[in-house]
Motif scaffolding. Sequence first.
Motif, short mmCIF file in Angstrom:
data_model
loop_
_atom_site.label_atom_id
_atom_site.label_comp_id
_atom_site.label_asym_id
_atom_site.label_seq_id
_atom_site.Cartn_x
_atom_site.Cartn_y
_atom_site.Cartn_z
N HIS A 133 0.83 -1.20 0.00
CA HIS A 133 0.00 0.00 0.00
C HIS A 133 0.86 1.26 0.00
O HIS A 133 0.35 2.37 0.10
CB HIS A 133 -0.91 0.02 1.24
N ASP A 134 2.17 1.08 -0.10
CA ASP A 134 3.12 2.20 0.00
C ASP A 134 3.32 2.80 -1.39
O ASP A 134 4.08 2.29 -2.21
CB ASP A 134 4.44 1.70 0.57
N ARG A 135 2.63 3.92 -1.66
CA ARG A 135 2.67 4.51 -3.00
C ARG A 135 4.07 4.97 -3.38
O ARG A 135 4.51 4.78 -4.53
CB ARG A 135 1.71 5.72 -3.05
N ASP A 136 4.80 5.56 -2.45
CA ASP A 136 6.14 6.06 -2.77
C ASP A 136 7.07 4.90 -3.10
O ASP A 136 7.90 5.00 -4.01
CB ASP A 136 6.69 6.85 -1.58
N PHE A 137 6.94 3.78 -2.40
CA PHE A 137 7.77 2.62 -2.67
C PHE A 137 7.46 2.04 -4.05
O PHE A 137 8.37 1.66 -4.80
CB PHE A 137 7.55 1.56 -1.59
N LEU A 138 6.19 1.99 -4.41
CA LEU A 138 5.79 1.42 -5.70
C LEU A 138 6.11 2.35 -6.87
O LEU A 138 6.32 1.90 -8.00
CB LEU A 138 4.29 1.11 -5.69
N GLY A 185 7.86 4.25 -9.56
CA GLY A 185 9.15 4.06 -10.22
C GLY A 185 9.65 2.63 -10.17
O GLY A 185 10.64 2.30 -10.82
N LEU A 186 8.97 1.77 -9.39
CA LEU A 186 9.36 0.37 -9.29
C LEU A 186 8.51 -0.51 -10.20
O LEU A 186 9.05 -1.32 -10.95
CB LEU A 186 9.25 -0.11 -7.84
N HIS A 223 -4.00 -2.97 -14.99
CA HIS A 223 -3.78 -1.58 -15.40
C HIS A 223 -2.32 -1.43 -15.80
O HIS A 223 -1.41 -1.70 -14.99
CB HIS A 223 -4.09 -0.60 -14.26
N LEU A 224 -2.06 -1.01 -17.02
CA LEU A 224 -0.69 -0.77 -17.47
C LEU A 224 -0.22 0.58 -16.97
O LEU A 224 -0.99 1.54 -16.92
CB LEU A 224 -0.61 -0.84 -18.99
N GLY A 225 1.04 0.68 -16.61
CA GLY A 225 1.60 1.94 -16.10
C GLY A 225 1.94 1.83 -14.63
O GLY A 225 1.73 0.80 -13.98
N GLY A 226 2.47 2.93 -14.08
CA GLY A 226 2.89 2.96 -12.69
C GLY A 226 1.74 3.17 -11.73
O GLY A 226 0.58 3.30 -12.12
N ILE A 227 2.07 3.26 -10.42
CA ILE A 227 1.04 3.34 -9.39
C ILE A 227 0.25 4.64 -9.47
O ILE A 227 -0.97 4.66 -9.28
CB ILE A 227 1.66 3.15 -7.98
N TYR A 228 0.92 5.75 -9.79
CA TYR A 228 0.19 7.02 -9.86
C TYR A 228 -0.65 7.11 -11.13
O TYR A 228 -1.70 7.77 -11.14
CB TYR A 228 1.15 8.20 -9.72
N ASP A 229 -0.22 6.45 -12.21
CA ASP A 229 -1.08 6.34 -13.39
C ASP A 229 -2.36 5.60 -13.02
O ASP A 229 -3.47 5.99 -13.41
CB ASP A 229 -0.35 5.57 -14.51
N PHE A 230 -2.21 4.53 -12.25
CA PHE A 230 -3.38 3.76 -11.83
C PHE A 230 -4.31 4.59 -10.95
O PHE A 230 -5.53 4.59 -11.14
CB PHE A 230 -2.91 2.52 -11.05
N LEU A 231 -3.75 5.31 -9.98
CA LEU A 231 -4.58 6.10 -9.07
C LEU A 231 -5.33 7.20 -9.82
O LEU A 231 -6.50 7.48 -9.54
CB LEU A 231 -3.72 6.71 -7.95
N GLU A 232 -4.66 7.81 -10.77
CA GLU A 232 -5.32 8.84 -11.57
C GLU A 232 -6.42 8.22 -12.42
O GLU A 232 -7.53 8.77 -12.51
CB GLU A 232 -4.29 9.55 -12.47
#
Length: 644
Positions: free
Chosen positions: A499-504, A506-507, A522-531
């Motif tokens: 659940h750690d957004r900062d850790f996820l 760029g990883l 969902h393709l893309g990073g964690i912030y792409d997913f949240l958006e």
Amino acid sequence: MISIEGLTVEFGGFTLFDGVSFIVNRKDRIALTGKNGAGKTTLLKIIAGLQTPTSGHVSIPKNTTIGYLPQQMQLTDSHTVREETEKAFEQIHEMEREIDLLNLELAQRTDYESESFHKIIDRITLLSEQFQMMGGAHYQADLERTLLGLGFRREDFERPTAEFSGGWRMRIELAKLLLQRPDVLLLDEPTNHLDIESIQWVESFMAANANAVILVSHDRAFIENTTQRTIELELGKLYDYKVKYSEYVELRKERREQQQRAYENQQKMLADTEAFIERFRYKATKAVQVQSRIKQLEKVERIEVDEVDNAMLRLKFPPVPRSGSYPVIAENLAKSYGDHLVFAGVNFTIHRGDKVAFVGKNGEGKTTLVKCIMGEVDFDGKLTLGHNVKIGYFAQNQAQLLDGNLTVFETIDYVAQGDIRTKIRGILGAFMFGGEASDKKVSVLSGGERSRLAMIRLLLEPVNVLILDEPTNHLDMRSKDVLKEALIDFDGTVVVVSHDRDFLDGLVDKVYEFGNQRVKEHLGGIYDFLEHKKIANLRELERKSTLTPEPSESSDRSSSSKLSYEAQKEQNRLLKRLEKAVADAEKLIERLEAEIAALEEKLATTEGAANAELYNQHEALKQQLAHTLEVWTEKTMELENFKV
């Protein structure tokens, strides 16, 4: 509000921190940071009155309320979730009981003109006003909104708390603390048992409702979104900056660079002076100048550079054995426990080298799917592991599987192979097991220390698929950075439940969302997913709010698109109006609270206590504040219902 002066804590000759001092002001939102073992939890316990320092003291004004959420607590109760959470409103319940008793007494009396009768009426009036001010009329709505925000479902409210895991019961304790709204809120790793959605809800709640907060967390995104002041404990010293954590990191770096430059310049000056003294010490013609330089040296205030904990390094692991192109393939996967369906119709393919995240609310099946991949539970459908797949698995209870008879060093030396064996001491230092700590027996380690050791052990095993279930719960920020960099450089495949957004960030390059008994890719990073999820929710909102029926396949596409566009515009306008109403109410509440506090300072003086006009102003402001709080509650509930 709270003054911490000269705190020193010593354990058996070891000084944890020495002479630290700072002040906590009203509405301060403080991030208390530092590596594991720096003394953060100890400092919170001292402020909470649960531990005594070696020296120094904490000054807390009378009637100041403090709420403390520790990392771990022993929870024993036999109530339902609702009953346990309602304990947060014990003061409101006491007021209700007193008001009921007084009303019963009034109903039995007939001396309507007596002084005692009027005193009872005055008491009821005062209690009723306080009851309204404390939210007595809508505390059940606050309770339900808080429990829902923390991930509970309505059907959970009447379930016994004994049916829930420790993590969920910690959420109940967090709900009670948030609802009590203490003057100072002390939170020690509150996000460890929360999913991303619940963390975001807590961020919003704290922004709108919390008073002073001192927060210990290794979740950078959570800290960044909830605090505006950073206090770091490092090597026994305290550094206080009135900025967010990200700004603090930069300012701290600049400060050290400036100190280093000043130190180097001073060292050069001192060396030149000492060389002059040494050269001309025995020459009579230079005696005056030599004595002058000696006195000059004695007066120099030596510049010190803040110590930096350099027990970190970049881990680079040797290449892993190559797996097949598709390490994990799931086809129509389903899992049930009795009549309870966890998920069904799950289809996905994880490619070699993928780094993916499993996210979603707790209880939606993330760990269950991991156990399916590991072959630990039965399932329906087909799940195929690729050629030459070697899985390394970090479970949430992984730390309990370590051999308590081995030392920290022996535990790692047992699995390390090749050149990496020469770097074991450095690796242990990176995860805060430097020096004598590497010779400790595993049996004496804390839960957090065991988790870190289990993580190191896993990272050194020759595997090509890493599955990590909540790997960051017991890692400080520096250890997380080391782990994250190691995983980014890892040649194999990584699946992270976190659940750690900062850790996820760029990883991972792919996110699997668990919810409603389904798993979505969902393709893309964690912030792409949240958006994307935010947009998806608005679209869902639009569909729910549009009263016209769904257009059939034969409907005119252009008119359907236009309707959708107009509906979305209307929803966005309503959303903005509600958000503005909530923001305006919050600003007014903040202003009224400041005016009331200023008046109360005046009323505390001899002159103010005799000024009837000040009392009238105080009462008027309190009534206005009560009304504004009701408006804010109403608009906030509308906004939250609108977003559901």
